[in-house]
Write a protein that holds these residues in place. Structure first.
Motif, PDB file in Angstrom:
ATOM      1  N   PRO A   2       0.827  -1.216   0.000  1.00 23.72           N
ATOM      2  CA  PRO A   2       0.000   0.000   0.000  1.00 23.72           C
ATOM      3  C   PRO A   2       0.860   1.265   0.000  1.00 23.72           C
ATOM      4  CG  PRO A   2      -0.648  -1.493   1.758  1.00 23.72           C
ATOM      5  CD  PRO A   2       0.605  -2.030   1.164  1.00 23.72           C
ATOM      6  N   GLU A   3       0.308   2.327  -0.522  1.00 19.81           N
ATOM      7  CA  GLU A   3       1.027   3.594  -0.549  1.00 19.81           C
ATOM      8  C   GLU A   3       1.226   4.126   0.867  1.00 19.81           C
ATOM      9  OE1 GLU A   3      -0.634   6.504  -3.148  1.00 19.81           O
ATOM     10  OE2 GLU A   3      -1.024   5.036  -4.721  1.00 19.81           O
ATOM     11  N   LYS A   4       2.136   5.086   0.982  1.00 20.61           N
ATOM     12  CA  LYS A   4       2.468   5.649   2.292  1.00 20.61           C
ATOM     13  C   LYS A   4       1.252   6.285   2.978  1.00 20.61           C
ATOM     14  CE  LYS A   4       5.873   8.532   4.551  1.00 20.61           C
ATOM     15  NZ  LYS A   4       7.043   9.385   4.407  1.00 20.61           N
ATOM     16  N   ASP A   5       0.431   7.006   2.211  1.00 19.69           N
ATOM     17  CA  ASP A   5      -0.759   7.642   2.792  1.00 19.69           C
ATOM     18  C   ASP A   5      -1.751   6.606   3.305  1.00 19.69           C
ATOM     19  OD1 ASP A   5       0.187  10.156   2.319  1.00 19.69           O
ATOM     20  OD2 ASP A   5      -0.974  10.469   0.477  1.00 19.69           O
ATOM     21  N   GLU A   6      -1.928   5.523   2.545  1.00 21.67           N
ATOM     22  CA  GLU A   6      -2.842   4.466   2.975  1.00 21.67           C
ATOM     23  C   GLU A   6      -2.363   3.834   4.278  1.00 21.67           C
ATOM     24  OE1 GLU A   6      -4.660   2.463  -0.972  1.00 21.67           O
ATOM     25  OE2 GLU A   6      -2.509   2.199  -0.686  1.00 21.67           O
ATOM     26  N   ARG A   7      -1.079   3.568   4.355  1.00 25.18           N
ATOM     27  CA  ARG A   7      -0.505   2.987   5.575  1.00 25.18           C
ATOM     28  C   ARG A   7      -0.659   3.939   6.749  1.00 25.18           C
ATOM     29  NH1 ARG A   7       4.691   1.771   2.603  1.00 25.18           N
ATOM     30  NH2 ARG A   7       5.376   3.362   4.018  1.00 25.18           N
ATOM     31  N   MET A   8      -0.460   5.240   6.502  1.00 22.88           N
ATOM     32  CA  MET A   8      -0.579   6.219   7.585  1.00 22.88           C
ATOM     33  C   MET A   8      -2.009   6.281   8.122  1.00 22.88           C
ATOM     34  SD  MET A   8      -0.076  10.337   7.634  1.00 22.88           S
ATOM     35  CE  MET A   8      -1.551  10.531   6.672  1.00 22.88           C
ATOM     36  N   PHE A   9      -3.000   6.319   7.230  1.00 26.07           N
ATOM     37  CA  PHE A   9      -4.387   6.387   7.690  1.00 26.07           C
ATOM     38  C   PHE A   9      -4.816   5.102   8.394  1.00 26.07           C
ATOM     39  CE2 PHE A   9      -4.811   9.952   4.651  1.00 26.07           C
ATOM     40  CZ  PHE A   9      -5.324  10.886   5.541  1.00 26.07           C
ATOM     41  N   ALA A  10      -4.347   3.954   7.912  1.00 24.22           N
ATOM     42  CA  ALA A  10      -4.652   2.691   8.587  1.00 24.22           C
ATOM     43  C   ALA A  10      -4.022   2.682   9.977  1.00 24.22           C
ATOM     44  CB  ALA A  10      -4.148   1.515   7.761  1.00 24.22           C
ATOM     45  N   MET A  11      -2.801   3.179  10.083  1.00 24.85           N
ATOM     46  CA  MET A  11      -2.132   3.258  11.377  1.00 24.85           C
ATOM     47  C   MET A  11      -2.865   4.226  12.302  1.00 24.85           C
ATOM     48  SD  MET A  11       1.566   4.859  12.352  1.00 24.85           S
ATOM     49  CE  MET A  11       0.908   6.456  12.041  1.00 24.85           C
ATOM     50  N   LEU A  12      -3.342   5.340  11.754  1.00 31.51           N
ATOM     51  CA  LEU A  12      -4.053   6.334  12.560  1.00 31.51           C
ATOM     52  C   LEU A  12      -5.347   5.780  13.153  1.00 31.51           C
ATOM     53  CD1 LEU A  12      -3.594   9.686  10.626  1.00 31.51           C
ATOM     54  CD2 LEU A  12      -2.745   9.106  12.895  1.00 31.51           C
ATOM     55  N   ILE A  13      -5.981   4.846  12.460  1.00 29.34           N
ATOM     56  CA  ILE A  13      -7.186   4.220  13.011  1.00 29.34           C
ATOM     57  C   ILE A  13      -6.874   3.635  14.382  1.00 29.34           C
ATOM     58  CG2 ILE A  13      -8.738   2.233  12.767  1.00 29.34           C
ATOM     59  CD1 ILE A  13      -8.781   2.828   9.752  1.00 29.34           C
ATOM     60  N   TYR A  14      -5.750   2.923  14.485  1.00 31.02           N
ATOM     61  CA  TYR A  14      -5.372   2.290  15.750  1.00 31.02           C
ATOM     62  C   TYR A  14      -4.822   3.298  16.754  1.00 31.02           C
ATOM     63  CZ  TYR A  14      -5.956  -1.954  13.057  1.00 31.02           C
ATOM     64  OH  TYR A  14      -6.477  -2.955  12.280  1.00 31.02           O
ATOM     65  N   LEU A  15      -4.044   4.254  16.275  1.00 31.94           N
ATOM     66  CA  LEU A  15      -3.453   5.238  17.179  1.00 31.94           C
ATOM     67  C   LEU A  15      -4.522   6.113  17.828  1.00 31.94           C
ATOM     68  CD1 LEU A  15      -0.859   6.466  18.307  1.00 31.94           C
ATOM     69  CD2 LEU A  15      -0.830   8.017  16.347  1.00 31.94           C
ATOM     70  N   VAL A  16      -5.458   6.597  17.034  1.00 27.97           N
ATOM     71  CA  VAL A  16      -6.532   7.447  17.554  1.00 27.97           C
ATOM     72  C   VAL A  16      -7.442   6.652  18.491  1.00 27.97           C
ATOM     73  CG1 VAL A  16      -8.579   8.755  16.855  1.00 27.97           C
ATOM     74  CG2 VAL A  16      -6.449   9.045  15.625  1.00 27.97           C
ATOM     75  N   SER A  17      -7.555   5.347  18.242  1.00 26.81           N
ATOM     76  CA  SER A  17      -8.441   4.520  19.064  1.00 26.81           C
ATOM     77  C   SER A  17      -7.983   4.430  20.514  1.00 26.81           C
ATOM     78  CB  SER A  17      -8.554   3.112  18.483  1.00 26.81           C
ATOM     79  OG  SER A  17      -7.388   2.352  18.736  1.00 26.81           O
ATOM     80  N   ILE A  18      -6.731   4.699  20.778  1.00 29.67           N
ATOM     81  CA  ILE A  18      -6.230   4.674  22.156  1.00 29.67           C
ATOM     82  C   ILE A  18      -6.885   5.791  22.968  1.00 29.67           C
ATOM     83  CG2 ILE A  18      -4.173   4.972  23.598  1.00 29.67           C
ATOM     84  CD1 ILE A  18      -2.582   3.631  21.295  1.00 29.67           C
ATOM     85  N   PHE A  19      -7.123   6.921  22.328  1.00 22.68           N
ATOM     86  CA  PHE A  19      -7.687   8.074  23.031  1.00 22.68           C
ATOM     87  C   PHE A  19      -9.190   8.238  22.804  1.00 22.68           C
ATOM     88  CE2 PHE A  19      -3.277   8.932  21.841  1.00 22.68           C
ATOM     89  CZ  PHE A  19      -2.721   9.000  23.103  1.00 22.68           C
ATOM     90  N   PHE A  20      -9.658   7.907  21.601  1.00 18.11           N
ATOM     91  CA  PHE A  20     -11.074   8.031  21.234  1.00 18.11           C
ATOM     92  C   PHE A  20     -11.507   6.718  20.586  1.00 18.11           C
ATOM     93  CE2 PHE A  20      -9.047  12.207  20.767  1.00 18.11           C
ATOM     94  CZ  PHE A  20      -9.762  12.925  21.718  1.00 18.11           C
ATOM     95  N   PRO A  21     -11.925   5.733  21.382  1.00 19.52           N
ATOM     96  CA  PRO A  21     -12.129   4.369  20.875  1.00 19.52           C
ATOM     97  C   PRO A  21     -13.149   4.198  19.750  1.00 19.52           C
ATOM     98  CG  PRO A  21     -12.251   4.419  23.262  1.00 19.52           C
ATOM     99  CD  PRO A  21     -12.159   5.826  22.806  1.00 19.52           C
ATOM    100  N   VAL A  22     -14.155   5.031  19.654  1.00 21.36           N
ATOM    101  CA  VAL A  22     -15.162   4.826  18.613  1.00 21.36           C
ATOM    102  C   VAL A  22     -15.140   5.945  17.582  1.00 21.36           C
ATOM    103  CG1 VAL A  22     -17.632   4.582  18.147  1.00 21.36           C
ATOM    104  CG2 VAL A  22     -16.657   3.531  20.167  1.00 21.36           C
ATOM    105  N   LEU A  23     -15.274   7.165  18.018  1.00 20.71           N
ATOM    106  CA  LEU A  23     -15.465   8.288  17.114  1.00 20.71           C
ATOM    107  C   LEU A  23     -14.252   8.541  16.209  1.00 20.71           C
ATOM    108  CD1 LEU A  23     -17.527  10.374  16.282  1.00 20.71           C
ATOM    109  CD2 LEU A  23     -16.570  11.920  17.987  1.00 20.71           C
ATOM    110  N   GLY A  24     -13.057   8.521  16.766  1.00 22.05           N
ATOM    111  CA  GLY A  24     -11.852   8.789  15.976  1.00 22.05           C
ATOM    112  C   GLY A  24     -11.665   7.806  14.830  1.00 22.05           C
TER     113      GLY A  24
END
Length: 107
Positions: A2-24
């Motif tokens: 996957p492209e770098k942007d795709e990997r970053m957004f997929a990673m952000l799903i998990y990273l944001v979930s630490i602080f905002f489990p559903v909405l982020g």
């Protein structure tokens, strides 16, 4: 790969979930799922993970009555955190990681 942007957004799903489990993760997934199959995969995987571990937490909470839940609740919490971190790094590396112990309801 996957492209770098795709990997970053997929990673952000998990990273944001630490602080905002559903909405982020929901916001990221809804905006990017049509643009990237990789982000769509990780969005579905995260929400399956979230639903599964919510069920595990509820069952552990009920089992507190039998004193087993006092052991299970921390184990479920630790596993959820560890699996989130592993999925975060796997998504950043471009891997379609399947989180263990997850029942897949969203396909």
């Amino acid at each position: 790969m996957p492209e770098k942007d795709e990997r970053m957004f997929a990673m952000l799903i998990y990273l944001v979930s630490i602080f905002f489990p559903v909405l982020g993760p929901l916001i990221i997934w809804l905006f990017k799922r049509d643009e990237s199959d990789f982000v769509d995969y990780h969005g579905k995987e995260y929400f399956n993970f979230f639903l599964s571990f919510t069920v595990y937490s509820i069952i552990s909470g009920i089992l507190v009555i039998l004193l087993i839940g006092f052991v299970l609740l921390p184990v479920v919490g630790i596993l959820a955190f560890v699996f989130t971190i592993i999925a975060l790094f796997k998504a950043n590396n471009g891997v379609r990681y399947r989180i263990p112990l997850v029942f897949r309801m969203i396909k």
